[in-house]
Design an enzyme around this catalytic site. Structure first.
Site, PDB file in Angstrom:
ATOM      1  N   ASP A  26       0.386  25.793  14.953  1.00 40.12           N
ATOM      2  CA  ASP A  26      -0.327  24.723  14.259  1.00 40.12           C
ATOM      3  C   ASP A  26       0.323  23.387  14.611  1.00 40.12           C
ATOM      4  O   ASP A  26       1.486  23.145  14.307  1.00 40.12           O
ATOM      5  CB  ASP A  26      -0.231  24.993  12.746  1.00 40.12           C
ATOM      6  CG  ASP A  26      -1.061  24.010  11.940  1.00 40.12           C
ATOM      7  OD1 ASP A  26      -1.576  23.040  12.542  1.00 40.12           O
ATOM      8  OD2 ASP A  26      -1.174  24.210  10.721  1.00 40.12           O
ATOM      9  N   LYS A  82      -3.073  30.562   6.134  1.00 44.18           N
ATOM     10  CA  LYS A  82      -2.696  29.627   5.063  1.00 44.18           C
ATOM     11  C   LYS A  82      -3.873  28.669   4.912  1.00 44.18           C
ATOM     12  O   LYS A  82      -4.562  28.359   5.889  1.00 44.18           O
ATOM     13  CB  LYS A  82      -1.401  28.874   5.398  1.00 44.18           C
ATOM     14  CG  LYS A  82      -1.493  27.836   6.514  1.00 44.18           C
ATOM     15  CD  LYS A  82      -0.246  26.972   6.524  1.00 44.18           C
ATOM     16  CE  LYS A  82      -0.407  25.755   7.434  1.00 44.18           C
ATOM     17  NZ  LYS A  82      -0.483  26.057   8.861  1.00 44.18           N
ATOM     18  N   ALA A 111     -13.554  23.058   8.883  1.00 50.72           N
ATOM     19  CA  ALA A 111     -14.002  22.550   7.589  1.00 50.72           C
ATOM     20  C   ALA A 111     -14.681  23.636   6.769  1.00 50.72           C
ATOM     21  O   ALA A 111     -14.581  23.667   5.544  1.00 50.72           O
ATOM     22  CB  ALA A 111     -14.945  21.368   7.774  1.00 50.72           C
ATOM     23  N   GLU A 112     -15.380  24.554   7.470  1.00 49.20           N
ATOM     24  CA  GLU A 112     -16.092  25.601   6.719  1.00 49.20           C
ATOM     25  C   GLU A 112     -15.115  26.607   6.105  1.00 49.20           C
ATOM     26  O   GLU A 112     -15.246  27.000   4.952  1.00 49.20           O
ATOM     27  CB  GLU A 112     -17.076  26.368   7.615  1.00 49.20           C
ATOM     28  CG  GLU A 112     -18.064  25.520   8.384  1.00 49.20           C
ATOM     29  CD  GLU A 112     -17.517  25.119   9.734  1.00 49.20           C
ATOM     30  OE1 GLU A 112     -17.600  25.902  10.681  1.00 49.20           O
ATOM     31  OE2 GLU A 112     -16.969  23.986   9.835  1.00 49.20           O
ATOM     32  N   THR A 113     -14.082  26.976   6.892  1.00 53.24           N
ATOM     33  CA  THR A 113     -13.188  28.029   6.393  1.00 53.24           C
ATOM     34  C   THR A 113     -12.064  27.461   5.540  1.00 53.24           C
ATOM     35  O   THR A 113     -11.545  28.116   4.649  1.00 53.24           O
ATOM     36  CB  THR A 113     -12.562  28.808   7.561  1.00 53.24           C
ATOM     37  OG1 THR A 113     -11.833  27.862   8.363  1.00 53.24           O
ATOM     38  CG2 THR A 113     -13.606  29.467   8.415  1.00 53.24           C
ATOM     39  N   ARG A 114     -11.660  26.217   5.829  1.00 55.12           N
ATOM     40  CA  ARG A 114     -10.572  25.515   5.131  1.00 55.12           C
ATOM     41  C   ARG A 114      -9.276  26.321   5.164  1.00 55.12           C
ATOM     42  O   ARG A 114      -8.523  26.365   4.209  1.00 55.12           O
ATOM     43  CB  ARG A 114     -10.978  25.169   3.690  1.00 55.12           C
ATOM     44  CG  ARG A 114     -12.144  24.171   3.667  1.00 55.12           C
ATOM     45  CD  ARG A 114     -12.674  23.941   2.289  1.00 55.12           C
ATOM     46  NE  ARG A 114     -11.700  23.319   1.412  1.00 55.12           N
ATOM     47  CZ  ARG A 114     -11.606  23.587   0.137  1.00 55.12           C
ATOM     48  NH1 ARG A 114     -12.389  24.493  -0.416  1.00 55.12           N
ATOM     49  NH2 ARG A 114     -10.716  22.976  -0.596  1.00 55.12           N
ATOM     50  N   ASP A 132       0.853  -1.180   0.000  1.00 50.83           N
ATOM     51  CA  ASP A 132       0.000   0.000   0.000  1.00 50.83           C
ATOM     52  C   ASP A 132       0.887   1.226   0.000  1.00 50.83           C
ATOM     53  O   ASP A 132       1.937   1.234   0.625  1.00 50.83           O
ATOM     54  CB  ASP A 132      -0.855   0.020   1.271  1.00 50.83           C
ATOM     55  CG  ASP A 132      -2.083  -0.843   1.105  1.00 50.83           C
ATOM     56  OD1 ASP A 132      -2.587  -0.920  -0.035  1.00 50.83           O
ATOM     57  OD2 ASP A 132      -2.519  -1.443   2.092  1.00 50.83           O
ATOM     58  N   ASP A 140      -9.348  -5.993   3.232  1.00 50.97           N
ATOM     59  CA  ASP A 140      -8.081  -6.566   2.758  1.00 50.97           C
ATOM     60  C   ASP A 140      -8.052  -8.076   2.964  1.00 50.97           C
ATOM     61  O   ASP A 140      -7.198  -8.767   2.388  1.00 50.97           O
ATOM     62  CB  ASP A 140      -6.892  -5.974   3.535  1.00 50.97           C
ATOM     63  CG  ASP A 140      -6.539  -4.572   3.071  1.00 50.97           C
ATOM     64  OD1 ASP A 140      -6.819  -4.276   1.894  1.00 50.97           O
ATOM     65  OD2 ASP A 140      -5.991  -3.804   3.873  1.00 50.97           O
TER      66      ASP A 140
END
Lengths: 558, 677
Positions: free
Chosen positions: B341, B392, B375-378, B304, B519
């Site tokens: 971050d 960023k 998730a809304e602003t990304r 993988d 798998d």
């Protein structure tokens, strides 16, 4: 000068290998080719007569069974004729029926391509027996051997099937042995070998007495005797007899006749394997062992026997005891090596009178039984050693051993084990038994170390289906007839059947594609490993008896 | 690997146990399983009888010699038993450690009447138990409710806890491991005595060890060699008797024992056990020795991409300025936006800036306020104390954010970002207030050293195929970078089976790793399937190996161990058989010299006397076994290279070495033995 003679013959052989090997491939590959036009018609007729219009590929069991059944039928036929020859036609010299145990021995001997002769041809066989039993078996045993070898090669190289025994058997006759024998007979007749059905000649000698001179259809027997690596002579003296082998030229022709076909089989195998280097690798291993042992014989015979030297005999020509003056040491040494390597068993000099070290050469070549070898069987045995070598050393590259892309696993190893075990067993056990009984010991003409070699030689020759005699052994007794007969049977059939089973089992396996991690069997390194395996597994087994026989004799002479 | 080195090869108790076991194993019933050594034991017994009743055998004048032969023969058998016992002992020691884990655990079984405390041994398949913080999980099972971190160090040796949660591929738990936080409900999936731990114990203990196909084949060969030499020796006596050479039975037994392959016969099972053991030491649990051997034969490896070849998270690999900005500006602002971050992406931006040598004001962060990714602003970033806003995020979101503040988008931004996407990367835009400075190039990074590993595999003749859900373009980029031989883009578990079947139809053996339930069929189809311990029960059941560390790239080492196992077996077999040449040269002249004095000329090694020659060969034959035990246990050294160079090297060391070493060894021993007789 002697060495040059030997080198020239070997060079001619090497030149013959490629064309003959290619021809053999064409015969057995079943692919359409030009020779079909010449032989196709006759073969179709034979197949029609034999009800073989559909010649399907056989399983290994069916192939082995067809091979055995054909051989049994031929043995039965041969036995009947020899027992009844006194009453049958073509018996101008009025020779009577053959004794039971001798008949058993003779028929088995010729069917197994051994041609150990406990009878004397001149006095023991009618012309009819010589033709329809002896000569016929010389053809069929050689063709049987060739057929199984072709089947074995097909199996391990992963062809569609092992082939059809009857088709192989017929083709071996029509395309190989009959035409070659016809040609060789004519050549030999041209070189003064007799070919006649007239009875024994009675001639008046200069002294005024009379002498019986045996003649007969010699050339025809002589040709198939060598082509089929049979070795049974028309006369008791075999190829030392001036009617069988009149000149150095016929000597070379006979050497090449018995040597070329077995020596070309590795090339045929290379063609089947679609990798000629595989074939050349096996050939190189065989040739190396051959040259080593030939050199030993040549060296020992040229050096002569110190006790004879002490008698004031000129030994500048080497040890000439038991050798023909027209051949000398080089032609005798080469003949000895070829006839025991190719398991022909014809002799042009008495092996009994060779120097002790020199006599190791014929013994060792027969003990190995894979240096060129008899019709097909030599290649099978050498490939068996290749499988063994692959198994021993293949692990060292960190993979399950593979040979020609097929894994060597427990089943193959069991079968190979049977084939390897049988050879020392049927040589050493009866040799030991012979020494335990008066029946065996009583026949020894030359007690001591040499007597040991005589007995050993007899069984080695039988087990390897060679048939040459060390001579000097009074071997036409029930004991020797029966024991050597049984040894010949086991020596021939056990390993052939086991190896056919190996081929059948390998053929069914899914081939593993070759990668850089694959153990290669087509390079010089593998040839070296193969030689090492043959020497360590095949030869060391017999070292103790060799030490007690010829080596002890040598050490006490010098 | 550090763990492996910590485990000592040998400890006092293991050694003492092995010595004891080597005597217990003298029991003929046990010995019969090893026919080569059984023949030696029979020979020992015959010589023992001759020593006890010399009169009966007419061996009165050779009692001293016979006793010496007896002692050496006995040690030969004991040494072989010791090798096997030692290999088994190490497994047993591991099993004992595991058994401590497997104690009776109190289980909170959920039944109709609420929670009932029962013993773990009473749990059956399908029962549901509740396990809370600090408690041991009573049996193998699947989490059906909740999320917890579990300490699996008892099994894996890894101290960092792992997260287990209901649903998905991380729901399987192993009995004997401890929940260190939260509470989970577990449905038991194994009957008592059949749990993972039980299987593991029996595997390392070697209790159910079966001979592998290759071992059986090799054993066949060893037995036939033994029979051949038995024929040689048995027939030699009557043949020699004809020459009035009387061969004493102990001498013949000595010859036999020297010729039969006792070295490999004595070490064969130790090699097999030690090979399995090496896999276990490596924290991989192989369900059978056959699987380990099959690993050596692998032609194709299916890996993988994510987690095996690459880290799986996207890492910053380049700063690309847009418009009129310079690289430094992009780097600095990207770093500032990432100071707080904690995501792997954010860390990698800081690392890249540092690596490229850009410095930024770390102090900005202390006063600033971190804006988390949503998730809304990304996008994520920092609102600095001076009012500037650094962001960023996804290129579209940043564009919209900048436009909303009245800023403009650099003209080449679009081209640059689609360029990154085209190469399989992810672009992140960096902006301060209304200005876009440039892009961060996020790349799925190939683990360091993978390219070299694949090169090694190629040298072994193994083809690697990468499977990934990425689009063909991205897949091709990663494949080229990692140096795999082939790839399957947009692959599904179903394609994997297809690929495996296709390869197997060509006669190839295929290895793969996997962890998910989907798998499982492919793991079962593959010749070597390595499941991750963190994976689902279905995957672990289908695979024939489980990696307790859940490191999928370990499959490469497993292949190397498999190869090493086969090589060790082959090398010692070759060595053992090559030894015969020297032994022949030592014993044959010695045997015959008394009756045939001329035989002395064959004594090329110049050995002291016939008796010392025979004893020296026999002693060499015995002590070579313990001398080779370390090699049998550790395995011969293995470096990836082509089969031809590998063979040449091993033939040189073990073939040629096997011929020469005994000549030296026997001569040396003879020099010492000759001092005494």
């Amino acid at each position: 000068m002697g060495i040059v003679q030997i080198i020239v013959v070997i060079a001619i052989l090497v030149l013959l290998v490629k064309p003959v090997g290619t021809y053999l491939y064409n015969v057995f590959s079943g692919e359409a080719n030009r020779t079909d036009r010449i032989f196709g018609g006759i073969e179709r007729g034979i197949f029609k007569l034999g009800g073989l219009s559909r010649r399907e590929g056989m399983s290994w069991k069916k192939y082995a069974l067809s091979f055995l059944a054909t051989n049994v039928a031929l043995v039965a036929f041969g036995y009947l004729v020899l027992r009844l020859q006194g009453a049958l036609p073509l018996n101008p010299s009025g020779i009577g029926r053959m004794e039971e145990s001798l008949t058993f021995n003779t028929v088995v001997s010729f069917m197994t391509n051994t041609n150990l002769q406990h009878y004397s041809g001149e006095t023991g066989l009618s012309y009819l027996s010589q033709i329809i039993v002896i000569t016929m078996l010389m053809f069929t045993s050689a063709a049987s051997g060739f057929s199984v070898a072709a089947a074995f090669v097909r199996g391990i190289t992963g062809q569609k099937s092992l082939g059809n025994f009857f088709e192989d058997f017929v083709k071996a006759h029509t395309r190989i042995f009959l035409p070659a024998a016809l040609f060789l007979t004519l050549v030999l007749v041209a070189l003064q070998v007799p070919q006649t059905l007239k009875p024994t000649m009675e001639v008046a000698t200069l002294e005024g007495g009379t002498q019986q001179i045996a003649i007969g259809p010699v050339a025809s027997l002589e040709s198939i005797k060598h082509l089929g690596t049979n070795g049974g002579g028309f006369f008791g003296a075999n190829s030392a007899h001036p009617f069988e082998n009149p000149s150095p030229l016929t000597n070379v022709i006979e050497i090449l006749a018995m040597w070329t076909l077995p020596a070309s089989l590795p090339y045929m195998y290379g063609l089947f394997a679609r990798n000629k280097r595989q074939g050349w690798g096996v050939f190189a291993a065989m040739m190396t062992l051959f040259v080593l042992l030939l050199s030993l014989n040549y060296y020992a015979e040229m050096k002569g026997n110190p006790q004879i030297t002490a008698m004031g005999v000129d030994v500048s020509q080497g040890s000439m005891e038991g050798k023909e003056v027209r051949f000398g040491v080089p032609q005798s040494a080469l003949f000895t090596a070829v006839t025991t390597a190719a398991t022909t068993g014809s002799v042009n000099n008495m092996h009994d009178t060779q120097t002790p070290l020199g006599s190791i050469t014929p013994l060792a070549l027969m003990m190995l039984n894979n240096v060129f070898g008899g019709k097909g069987v030599g290649l099978m045995n050498m490939l068996m050693y290749a499988i063994l070598a692959v198994f021993l050393c293949g692990l060292m590259v960190g993979r399950t051993p593979e040979f020609l892309g097929r894994k060597i696993e427990a089943r193959e190893m069991k079968l190979v084990a049977v084939a390897i075990l049988i050879h020392p067993l049927i040589i050493l056990a009866p040799t030991a038994a012979a020494f335990l009984t008066d029946l065996g010991q009583g026949s020894i003409s030359n007690p001591g170390y040499h007597g040991l070699t005589q007995v050993l030689y007899e069984y080695v020759s039988s087990a390897a289906n060679n048939g040459s005699g060390f001579e000097g052994l009074a071997d036409n007794t029930v004991f020797w007839n029966v024991t050597t007969g049984v040894v010949m049977l086991l020596g021939r059939y056990v390993s052939i059947i086991a190896l056919l089973a190996v081929a059948g089992s390998l053929m069914k396996k899914q081939p593993v594609p070759e990668t850089i991690g694959t153990f290669r069997t087509d390079n010089g390194l593998f040839t070296g490993i193969l030689i090492g395996t043959v020497l360590i597994i095949g030869a060391l087994t017999f070292l103790p008896v060799i030490v007690l026989g010829p080596i002890a004799e040598h050490l006490t002479l010098w | 690997m550090s763990k492996v080195e910590k485990k000592k090869l040998l400890t006092g108790p293991i050694l003492r146990g092995a010595v004891k076991d080597s005597f217990i194993k003298l029991n003929p019933v046990t010995m019969m399983k090893n026919p080569v050594m059984f023949v030696v034991e029979l020979g020992t017994l015959i010589v023992l009888l001759m020593v006890l009743a010399p009169g009966y055998f007419g061996a009165e004048d050779a009692v001293g010699f016979n006793i010496a032969v007896l002692v050496i023969l006995l040690f030969t058998v004991l040494f072989a038993n010791f090798a096997e016992a030692l290999a088994e002992g190490r497994g047993k020691a591991q099993a004992d450690t595991l058994k401590k884990t497997k104690q009776d655990i109190a289980a909170n079984k959920l039944s109709s009447g609420g929670i009932k405390v029962v013993s773990s041994s009473e749990l059956r398949k399908g029962d549901i138990v509740v396990v809370s913080q600090g408690e041991l999980i009573p049996g193998d099972g699947e989490v059906i409710e909740g999320l917890a971190s579990v300490d699996e160090s008892a099994i894996t040796g890894e101290s960092a806890p792992v997260i287990k949660e209901a649903g998905g591929d991380f729901n399987s738990v192993t009995g004997g491991t401890r929940v260190v936080s939260d509470e989970i409900k577990v449905r038991i999936t194994s009957e008592p005595g059949e749990s993972f731990l039980d299987r593991m114990i029996s595997l390392v203990e070697g209790a159910k060890r079966q001979k592998t196909p290759n071992e059986i084949a090799l054993n066949t060969l060893l037995i036939s060699l033994t029979i051949i030499f038995l024929i040689v020796v048995v027939t030699l006596r009557p043949i020699a008797a004809y020459l009035n050479v009387d061969l004493e039975i102990p001498v013949l037994i000595a010859l036999l024992v020297c010729l039969i392959p006792t070295t490999i016969g004595g070490l064969l099972s130790a090699i097999g056990i030690a090979g399995m053991d090496r896999v276990t030491q490596f924290n991989v649990l192989a369900m059978s020795g056959k699987a380990v051997e099959a690993a050596g034969d692998i032609n194709t490896m299916i890996l993988d991409k994510t987690g095996t070849i690459t880290f799986g998270n996207r890492m910053a690999s380049e700063f690309i300025p847009a418009g009129g900005a310079g690289e430094e500006e992009v780097a600095v602002w990207a770093a500032v936006s990432s100071i707080k971050d904690e995501t792997p992406e954010g860390r990698s931006v800081l690392e890249l800036a540092k690596r490229l040598g850009y410095s930024y004001d770390f102090g900005l962060a202390d006063q600033g306020e971190f804006i988390e990714f949503r998730a809304e602003t990304r996008m994520s970033g920092l609102d600095l104390a001076d009012g500037r806003k650094v962001r960023k995020g996804a290129v579209d979101s940043i564009k919209a954010w900048v436009n909303a503040q009245g800023g403009s988008v650099p003209e080449n931004l679009e081209t640059l970002s689609s360029g990154i996407a085209g190469k399989g990367g992810t672009p992140l835009a960096v902006a301060v207030d209304s200005t876009i400075y440039g892009l961060i190039y996020l790349k799925d990074t190939v683990k360091p050293g993978m390219k070299e590993r694949f090169d090694e595999l190629r040298k072994m003749g193994i083809r690697t195929i990468m499977c990934t859900g990425d689009n063909p373009l991205t897949a091709a980029t990663i494949a080229a970078e990692a140096g795999v031989d082939g790839f399957i883009a947009e692959s599904t578990p179903e394609n994997k089976i297809e690929v495996i079947r296709r390869e197997q139809q060509e006669g190839k053996l295929v290895a793969m790793t996997g962890d998910g339930t989907n798998d499982a069929p492919a793991l079962a189809q593959a010749d070597v399937g390595l499941a991750m311990n963190s994976g689902t029960t279905a995957a672990k059941e289908a695979a024939n190996m489980v990696d307790l560390d859940s490191d999928p790239s370990k499959i490469i080492e497993v292949v190397a161990i498999g190869k090493q196992l086969l090589m060790t077996r082959g090398a010692l077999t070759t060595f053992s058989i090559s030894n015969d040449i020297a032994k022949y040269f030592a014993i044959i002249p010695a045997m015959f010299t008394l009756a045939i004095p001329q035989m002395e000329r064959l004594n090329i090694m110049g050995l002291g006397s016939p008796s010392s020659a025979i004893l020296s060969a026999l002693i060499f034959n015995a002590i070579i076994i313990p001398l080779l035990i370390p090699l049998a246990m550790k395995g011969v050294s293995y470096k990836p290279m082509s089969s031809t160079s590998l063979l040449r090297r091993n033939i040189f060391v073990y073939g040629l070495g096997g011929i020469i070493v005994p000549f030296l060894g026997i001569k040396l021993i003879d020099l010492m033995v000759s001092l005494w007789i």
